[in-house]
Write an enzyme that holds these catalytic residues in place. Structure first.
Site, short mmCIF file in Angstrom:
data_model
loop_
_atom_site.label_atom_id
_atom_site.label_comp_id
_atom_site.label_asym_id
_atom_site.label_seq_id
_atom_site.Cartn_x
_atom_site.Cartn_y
_atom_site.Cartn_z
N LYS A 1 29.91 46.16 41.20
CA LYS A 1 29.80 45.28 42.37
C LYS A 1 29.48 46.12 43.60
O LYS A 1 30.05 47.19 43.81
CB LYS A 1 31.12 44.53 42.56
CG LYS A 1 31.04 43.41 43.60
CD LYS A 1 32.37 42.66 43.69
CE LYS A 1 32.33 41.54 44.71
NZ LYS A 1 33.65 40.87 44.86
N SER B 1 33.20 35.79 44.93
CA SER B 1 32.09 36.56 45.44
C SER B 1 31.38 37.43 44.39
O SER B 1 30.23 37.80 44.57
CB SER B 1 32.57 37.46 46.58
OG SER B 1 33.48 38.44 46.10
N SER C 1 37.73 36.25 43.47
CA SER C 1 36.34 36.71 43.33
C SER C 1 36.01 37.41 42.02
O SER C 1 34.84 37.66 41.73
CB SER C 1 35.98 37.64 44.49
OG SER C 1 35.82 36.90 45.67
#
Lengths: 102, 496
Positions: B78, B153, B177
């Site tokens: 990420k 997210s 997330s």
């Protein structure tokens, strides 16, 4: 609740200035409406405000952590400045921070 | 599509260790899969082709010296974690082009165990969102249906797993997330106990809630990655100095006989789709048939969790994001020699931050400002105590708590993008976990109208092993029924 606004457009403008974000007129109006809606939704926490419980800022019981004060390798000046928008003589170059005499 | 990309990380690690496959072949197969599918999915913001192949070659050379079960296996990272020399944007224009001069602890641990980092995955800007639509670089699409969101997210990491672009991924979870994207893409994701994984080099959104964690397509792979990234780090003052629970052994044991499993009464009912409720009930029946005792538990203060979260997280964000000041790194706008530093700062933050980030900074600044602090931030902090007490009371009766991960399956791109309050409701079941700092997993429970449903397990702090014990047991039966991981059923990815 509905009808009664929790935050005015002027107040959003004042907060944006505190947060150092320039906002255009349209953005300000749009944002004021949305923040108002969010505040309505989160105001439910005030039901808990009267409860006699301690405030909690963190999930862990933590105390300050220190390390021995020893010289260790760290970033070189070149590495530390590698992402800088502007630099000069191994320093960050920034816009003026004090008003200059005319 | 190469058959290699469907293999689990554990299988790939074993084949590489035995010399049956090279890390280079495995890495190249995943890079090819990214090249073939990412124009449709947009899981990656940056694919580090040269870097990944160099890491793979290094892994092949050092194979004999490693005892890591994931040595040579590729991973998607990420874009909120710093990787030295590789662009790190957090999905924001304000960090466009920034290359960190150091590795986050998570990245250092991945490299130490021979894992190959393929690139950086898309995310809602600064991890603020539930759909990846808040990325400044455009949304990621759900491999199950490219008109739908992959969650957020960490939608990029979850979509990369589902699209077979990587067998492993790293996410971060502030309010859901990791778990919500896992739920809506049919993958597995774990938010470890707060303090279980170092936050050093994780760009901070809400420091008392943020936690990095492992993601994969099955429970054992997730456990193997958890073992790699967890553990005490002196560089993070909130890192827990205690042994990491043996999550790999728990995933392999996968036995729930005699366990007490609590169903959270407040995380059901209104707002939960029928398909979600049905898959949840079926999963409970499986666990019961395997010897667990199912008990209903009430957590009455969970109804305040969403409100508390949307005050605490923006408040902390308004402070954390003050570091983006156009002075030391990142974007600088309007520096014409005449404007002051303060004017340049304000113009840069206007140009560099997207609407959701601005919304949250303003909300947080307001909640912390004189005259409103007690009513908003102060009340939210009391709620946090009440929720933590709800968990403590529940864990006196049960070993783990369970609920659906999300109230609905993946929604359509654009459906909620201008309605922040509706968007925030996506995280209603995941948020209480972050407020209390406990550990949680989402794993696939099946499909509702062709879209994945997630099952959430919540364990007490530092009992992350229980997530894997319960998740492993449920998965064993579901994989037998599905004939493999749920992601093998994604329509457009079938091997023809």
């Amino acid at each position: 609740m509905a009808g009664k606004s929790r935050i005015s457009r002027d107040e959003v403008a004042r907060i944006a200035a505190l947060a150092r974000i320039t906002l255009g007129d349209d953005e300000l109006t749009h944002l004021a409406g949305q923040i108002d809606g969010i505040l309505d939704a989160v105001a439910v926490v005030q039901e808990a405000a009267g409860t006699d419980v301690p405030a909690m800022s963190h999930p862990l019981e933590i105390s300050n952590v220190t390390r021995p004060d020893l010289i260790r390798p760290s970033l070189t000046p070149e590495e530390a400045l590698s992402g800088a928008p502007a630099s000069e003589e191994s320093r960050f170059r920034v816009p003026q921070i004090l008003g200059e005499e005319a | 599509m190469s058959e290699l990309v469907r293999k689990s990380a554990a299988e790939l690690g074993t084949l590489i260790a035995q010399g049956e496959l090279s890390s280079r072949e495995v890495t190249q197969a995943h890079l090819d899969q990214i090249a073939q599918t990412d124009s449709a999915i947009h899981a990656f913001l940056h694919v580090d082709v040269q870097g990944a192949l160099a890491q793979a070659d290094h892994a092949d050379k050092s194979r004999g010296e490693s005892n890591s079960p994931l040595h040579g296996v590729p991973l998607a990272l990420k874009d909120v974690l710093a990787q030295k020399g590789v662009p790190t944007t957090c999905g924001s224009k304000i960090l466009e082009g920034w290359r960190p001069p150091y590795d986050s602890t998570v990245v250092a641990k991945l490299k130490d165990s021979g894992i190959v980092i393929l690139g950086k995955t898309n995310m809602d800007e600064f991890a603020m969102g539930s759909s990846t639509e808040n990325s400044a670089y455009g949304p990621t699409r759900n491999p199950w249906d490219t008109n739908r969101i992959p969650g957020g997210s960490g939608g990029g990491s979850a979509a990369a797993l589902a699209a077979m672009q990587a067998p492993l991924a790293i996410g971060t979870d502030t309010g859901g997330s990791i778990r919500q994207p896992a739920a809506v893409t049919g993958t597995v994701g774990v938010k470890p106990t707060y303090g279980g994984v170092s936050r050093y080099g994780l760009v901070a959104f809400s420091s008392s809630l943020d936690q990095a964690g492992p993601c994969a397509r099955n429970v054992l792979d997730t456990a193997l990655l958890h073992q790699v990234i967890a553990g005490y780090d002196p560089k993070d003052a909130t890192s827990i100095n205690a042994p990491v629970p043996d999550v790999v052994a728990a995933a392999k044991r996968a036995d729930v006989r005699g366990m007490k499993i609590g169903v959270v009464k407040e995380l059901s009912g209104d707002g939960y789709e029928k398909g979600v409720a049905d898959r949840f009930a079926e999963s409970l029946a499986i666990l019961e048939s395997q010897g667990a005792e199912i008990i209903e538990v009430s957590c009455p203060n969970f109804k305040f969790a969403l409100g508390a979260y949307y005050l605490i997280a923006p408040s902390e964000a308004s402070s954390n994001l003050a570091r983006f000041d156009a002075m030391r790194y990142g974007l600088r706008v309007g520096d014409d020699g005449a404007r002051s530093a303060e004017e340049v700062m304000s113009l840069t933050r206007e140009a560099g931050f997207g609407p959701e980030v601005k919304r949250r900074i303003i909300l947080g600044t307001y909640a912390l400002s004189a005259g409103y602090y007690e009513a908003f931030y102060g009340s939210a902090q009391k709620v946090r105590t009440l929720i933590t007490r709800d968990f403590a009371a529940a864990y006196e009766k049960v070993d783990v708590l369970v609920s659906p991960t999300t109230p609905t399956v993946a929604f359509k791109i654009g459906e909620k993008s201008d309605d922040p309050v509706a968007m925030y409701l996506s995280d209603v079941a995941t948020i209480p976990v972050n407020l209390a700092g406990v550990a949680s997993m989402s794993l696939p429970a099946g499909l509702s109208e062709g879209l994945p449903v997630g099952f959430q397990i919540i364990a007490p702090a530092m009992r992350d092993d229980r997530l894997y014990q319960v998740g492993g047991a449920l998965e064993r039966e579901l994989h037998a029924k599905w004939n493999g991981p749920l992601t093998n059923q994604i329509p457009d990815l079938q091997v023809r």
